[in-house]
Write a protein that holds these residues in place. Structure first.
Motif, mmCIF file in Angstrom:
data_model
loop_
_atom_site.group_PDB
_atom_site.id
_atom_site.type_symbol
_atom_site.label_atom_id
_atom_site.label_comp_id
_atom_site.label_asym_id
_atom_site.label_seq_id
_atom_site.Cartn_x
_atom_site.Cartn_y
_atom_site.Cartn_z
ATOM 1 N N ASN A 186 0.859 -1.190 0.000
ATOM 2 C CA ASN A 186 0.000 0.000 0.000
ATOM 3 C C ASN A 186 0.897 1.242 0.000
ATOM 4 O O ASN A 186 1.443 1.643 1.031
ATOM 5 C CB ASN A 186 -0.899 -0.036 1.245
ATOM 6 C CG ASN A 186 -1.824 1.172 1.321
ATOM 7 O OD1 ASN A 186 -1.524 2.221 0.755
ATOM 8 N ND2 ASN A 186 -2.921 1.013 2.044
ATOM 9 N N GLU A 187 1.059 1.831 -1.182
ATOM 10 C CA GLU A 187 2.020 2.925 -1.327
ATOM 11 C C GLU A 187 1.727 4.117 -0.437
ATOM 12 O O GLU A 187 2.636 4.726 0.128
ATOM 13 C CB GLU A 187 2.072 3.370 -2.793
ATOM 14 C CG GLU A 187 3.472 3.230 -3.258
ATOM 15 C CD GLU A 187 3.785 3.699 -4.646
ATOM 16 O OE1 GLU A 187 3.222 3.141 -5.598
ATOM 17 O OE2 GLU A 187 4.634 4.591 -4.729
ATOM 18 N N ALA A 188 0.446 4.428 -0.318
ATOM 19 C CA ALA A 188 0.076 5.594 0.504
ATOM 20 C C ALA A 188 0.473 5.344 1.963
ATOM 21 O O ALA A 188 0.974 6.239 2.650
ATOM 22 C CB ALA A 188 -1.422 5.853 0.386
ATOM 23 N N ALA A 189 0.262 4.105 2.433
ATOM 24 C CA ALA A 189 0.622 3.761 3.810
ATOM 25 C C ALA A 189 2.132 3.862 4.007
ATOM 26 O O ALA A 189 2.612 4.399 5.008
ATOM 27 C CB ALA A 189 0.122 2.351 4.137
ATOM 28 N N VAL A 190 2.877 3.372 3.024
ATOM 29 C CA VAL A 190 4.337 3.400 3.119
ATOM 30 C C VAL A 190 4.838 4.846 3.188
ATOM 31 O O VAL A 190 5.736 5.174 3.971
ATOM 32 C CB VAL A 190 4.966 2.647 1.918
ATOM 33 C CG1 VAL A 190 6.462 2.901 1.837
ATOM 34 C CG2 VAL A 190 4.680 1.153 2.027
ATOM 35 N N ARG A 191 4.212 5.716 2.402
ATOM 36 C CA ARG A 191 4.632 7.128 2.425
ATOM 37 C C ARG A 191 4.408 7.763 3.802
ATOM 38 O O ARG A 191 5.155 8.635 4.228
ATOM 39 C CB ARG A 191 3.881 7.921 1.359
ATOM 40 C CG ARG A 191 4.346 7.567 -0.016
ATOM 41 C CD ARG A 191 3.920 8.567 -1.081
ATOM 42 N NE ARG A 191 4.182 8.016 -2.395
ATOM 43 C CZ ARG A 191 5.403 7.858 -2.904
ATOM 44 N NH1 ARG A 191 6.464 8.277 -2.239
ATOM 45 N NH2 ARG A 191 5.567 7.305 -4.086
ATOM 46 N N LYS A 192 3.349 7.299 4.479
ATOM 47 C CA LYS A 192 3.066 7.846 5.815
ATOM 48 C C LYS A 192 4.180 7.502 6.816
ATOM 49 O O LYS A 192 4.412 8.224 7.780
ATOM 50 C CB LYS A 192 1.720 7.313 6.336
ATOM 51 C CG LYS A 192 0.522 7.963 5.658
ATOM 52 C CD LYS A 192 -0.768 7.748 6.449
ATOM 53 C CE LYS A 192 -1.274 6.335 6.304
ATOM 54 N NZ LYS A 192 -2.550 6.062 6.946
ATOM 55 N N VAL A 193 4.835 6.352 6.574
ATOM 56 C CA VAL A 193 5.941 5.961 7.475
ATOM 57 C C VAL A 193 7.063 6.996 7.403
ATOM 58 O O VAL A 193 7.596 7.437 8.427
ATOM 59 C CB VAL A 193 6.495 4.560 7.102
ATOM 60 C CG1 VAL A 193 7.764 4.260 7.891
ATOM 61 C CG2 VAL A 193 5.444 3.490 7.343
ATOM 62 N N TYR A 194 7.396 7.402 6.179
ATOM 63 C CA TYR A 194 8.452 8.405 6.014
ATOM 64 C C TYR A 194 8.072 9.702 6.726
ATOM 65 O O TYR A 194 8.893 10.329 7.406
ATOM 66 C CB TYR A 194 8.697 8.683 4.523
ATOM 67 C CG TYR A 194 9.377 7.553 3.792
ATOM 68 C CD1 TYR A 194 10.750 7.355 3.919
ATOM 69 C CD2 TYR A 194 8.662 6.684 2.973
ATOM 70 C CE1 TYR A 194 11.385 6.323 3.240
ATOM 71 C CE2 TYR A 194 9.296 5.650 2.294
ATOM 72 C CZ TYR A 194 10.652 5.474 2.432
ATOM 73 O OH TYR A 194 11.288 4.458 1.765
ATOM 74 N N ALA A 195 6.805 10.074 6.574
ATOM 75 C CA ALA A 195 6.355 11.329 7.189
ATOM 76 C C ALA A 195 6.409 11.232 8.715
ATOM 77 O O ALA A 195 6.895 12.148 9.386
ATOM 78 C CB ALA A 195 4.938 11.651 6.723
ATOM 79 N N ALA A 196 5.939 10.111 9.270
ATOM 80 C CA ALA A 196 5.893 9.964 10.740
ATOM 81 C C ALA A 196 7.293 10.007 11.347
ATOM 82 O O ALA A 196 7.506 10.546 12.428
ATOM 83 C CB ALA A 196 5.190 8.660 11.112
ATOM 84 N N LYS A 197 8.253 9.417 10.641
ATOM 85 C CA LYS A 197 9.634 9.355 11.159
ATOM 86 C C LYS A 197 10.454 10.581 10.809
ATOM 87 O O LYS A 197 11.513 10.798 11.387
ATOM 88 C CB LYS A 197 10.366 8.156 10.515
ATOM 89 C CG LYS A 197 10.126 6.822 11.166
ATOM 90 C CD LYS A 197 10.988 5.761 10.475
ATOM 91 C CE LYS A 197 12.472 6.012 10.578
ATOM 92 N NZ LYS A 197 13.181 5.248 11.572
ATOM 93 N N GLY A 198 9.998 11.342 9.774
ATOM 94 C CA GLY A 198 10.842 12.409 9.254
ATOM 95 C C GLY A 198 12.027 11.805 8.527
ATOM 96 O O GLY A 198 13.151 12.297 8.589
ATOM 97 N N ARG A 199 11.763 10.674 7.819
ATOM 98 C CA ARG A 199 12.840 9.922 7.172
ATOM 99 C C ARG A 199 12.963 10.330 5.714
ATOM 100 O O ARG A 199 11.956 10.458 5.018
ATOM 101 C CB ARG A 199 12.506 8.430 7.266
ATOM 102 C CG ARG A 199 13.522 7.456 6.667
ATOM 103 C CD ARG A 199 12.967 6.041 6.866
ATOM 104 N NE ARG A 199 13.721 4.978 6.236
ATOM 105 C CZ ARG A 199 14.553 4.172 6.880
ATOM 106 N NH1 ARG A 199 14.789 4.345 8.154
ATOM 107 N NH2 ARG A 199 15.149 3.186 6.252
ATOM 108 N N PRO A 200 14.199 10.516 5.200
ATOM 109 C CA PRO A 200 14.370 10.840 3.778
ATOM 110 C C PRO A 200 13.773 9.745 2.894
ATOM 111 O O PRO A 200 13.924 8.564 3.197
ATOM 112 C CB PRO A 200 15.889 10.898 3.611
ATOM 113 C CG PRO A 200 16.442 11.063 4.978
ATOM 114 C CD PRO A 200 15.474 10.418 5.918
ATOM 115 N N GLN A 201 13.108 10.142 1.822
ATOM 116 C CA GLN A 201 12.336 9.199 0.997
ATOM 117 C C GLN A 201 13.193 8.220 0.204
ATOM 118 O O GLN A 201 12.682 7.231 -0.302
ATOM 119 C CB GLN A 201 11.470 9.985 -0.004
ATOM 120 C CG GLN A 201 10.498 10.950 0.637
ATOM 121 C CD GLN A 201 9.061 10.457 0.522
ATOM 122 O OE1 GLN A 201 8.793 9.493 -0.159
ATOM 123 N NE2 GLN A 201 8.148 11.125 1.204
#
Ligand code: AMP
Ligand code: MG
Length: 364
Positions: A67-82
């Motif tokens: 689920n790409e949208a879910a995966v993108r949320k992980v980056y946002a929650a962590k402040g992790r570079p994409q």
């Protein structure tokens, strides 16, 4: 966002033994309650939510890998570079087929020997693995964790779970539920609060996509163990052997940039300045005590990390947690004694220590 915290500590090997083998009724009830909580979290994952969960290495922050949208949320929650790819976690070795169709004899041997366990394998990805998971690479990192909560969560979610460590980007990896609550509370849907992570440092990352297997990140499964099983040489990424690599490589240094994309980012940085002292054990201890006294006279708060008689296993288990404790205590300077790098696990802990210290090391 409200983050739900589910206590799942009772879903552990001891309690499972009591419930399943000895028929202990109280244990049965506790295990079933924890399983039900994990089941609710699995439902959230299926619905595209984010769930932090314990593994034997460190806590992970999971999303449905497909689920790409879910995966993108992980980056946002962590402040992790994409462009920093994630490890995809599976519950059964056979599920690896959903992520790669390149099952080499080497991979099969390693899976049989080390899974479930703290060995991540980098292999060619199937076309349908989202680019968001792999940072745009044509390879994917896969692991089967050795933890009953992680296994149950992934099994009940019914999908591979993409998960980096469940810390804010740049903070030490979380090895206790309290670390995750501190970093990600209010930013994700659920935290599964289990016990302390047994190993305490992240998995070994082994690149199997080329001719020769290459260690990209050292961990509890060592190069020697892997070489023994494969009956061939295993390389170590040269970047891991350098002592002078500043974090955040740029310009000319980028040419020598490590292959694991995550390595180019500043990691595990404590707020305090950190200095590693290397040499004979008695000299290191004396020098640490001398520098501590000196700095304290100057009004600085000094913390020490001296492993001394501790085993490498204990050093790994406590490493990130100690860093967080020192930060919480408002430490200005951390003085750490180096571990021997001849032992594979010692090498893995030293890799984290050097990064935490920004390669600030002196010989005594
Ligand atoms: P973390 O999720 O914090 O445990 O970090 C995962 C590590 O695995 C990072 O250092 C990534 O760079 C590395 N990794 C994940 N996928 C790949 C890949 N396809 N190729 C190389 N390294 C990877
Ligand atoms: Mg991490």
């Amino acid at each position: 966002m409200e983050t739900k915290i589910y206590q799942v500590e009772d879903l552990n090997a001891d309690m499972l033994d009591k419930a399943d083998v000895y028929g202990d009724a109280a244990a049965r009830q506790a295990v079933d309650a924890a399983r039900a909580a994990v089941g609710r979290a699995a439902g959230i994952l299926r619905g595209g939510g984010l769930v932090a969960f314990p593994t034997e290495t460190v806590y992970g922050l999971g999303a449905d890998a497909f689920n790409e949208a879910a995966v993108r949320k992980v980056y946002a929650a962590k402040g992790r570079p994409q462009d920093n790819p994630m490890i995809v976690h599976i519950a059964r070795a056979s599920d690896v087929g959903a992520l790669t169709s390149a099952l080499s004899p080497d991979m099969v041997k390693l899976i049989e020997c080390f899974w479930p366990g703290s060995l991540t394998l980098i292999v060619k990805k199937r076309a349908d693995v989202p680019a968001a998971v792999t940072g745009g690479l044509d390879t994917v990192a896969v692991r089967m964790p050795d933890d009953p909560v992680a296994a149950e969560l992934i099994r009940q979610a019914g999908t591979p779970v993409a998960a980096p460590s469940a810390n804010l980007s740049g903070k030490p990896s979380p090895t206790k539920a309290a670390h995750v609550i501190r970093d990600l509370g209010g930013r994700i849907d659920v935290i599964l609060a289990g016990g302390e992570c047994r190993v305490g440092i992240e998995s070994t990352v082994l690149d199997l996509s080329g001719e020769t297997p290459v260690i990209l990140r050292p961990g509890a499964v060592t190069a020697d163990q892997i070489a023994d099983i494969l009956g061939k040489e295993v390389e170590t990424d040269p970047a891991l052997l350098r002592r002078d690599v500043p974090d955040g490589l740029t310009g000319a240094d980028a040419a020598a940039a490590p292959k694991a994309p995550g390595m180019k980012y500043r990691h595990y940085a404590p707020n305090a300045e950190m200095l590693v002292l290397e040499g004979r054990r008695d000299r290191v201890k004396n020098e640490i005590l001398r520098l501590k006294a000196l700095n304290e006279k100057l009004g600085r708060r000094v913390g020490t990390m001296l492993f001394e008689e501790k085993s490498f296993t204990e050093a790994a288990h406590g490493f990130f947690s100690e860093l967080r404790d020192l930060d919480d205590a408002g430490t200005d300077l951390i003085l750490a004694g180096a571990l021997s790098e001849n032992d594979g696990l010692g090498f893995a802990v030293m890799n984290r220590m050097m990064k935490a210290a920004g390669y600030n090391i002196i010989k005594v």
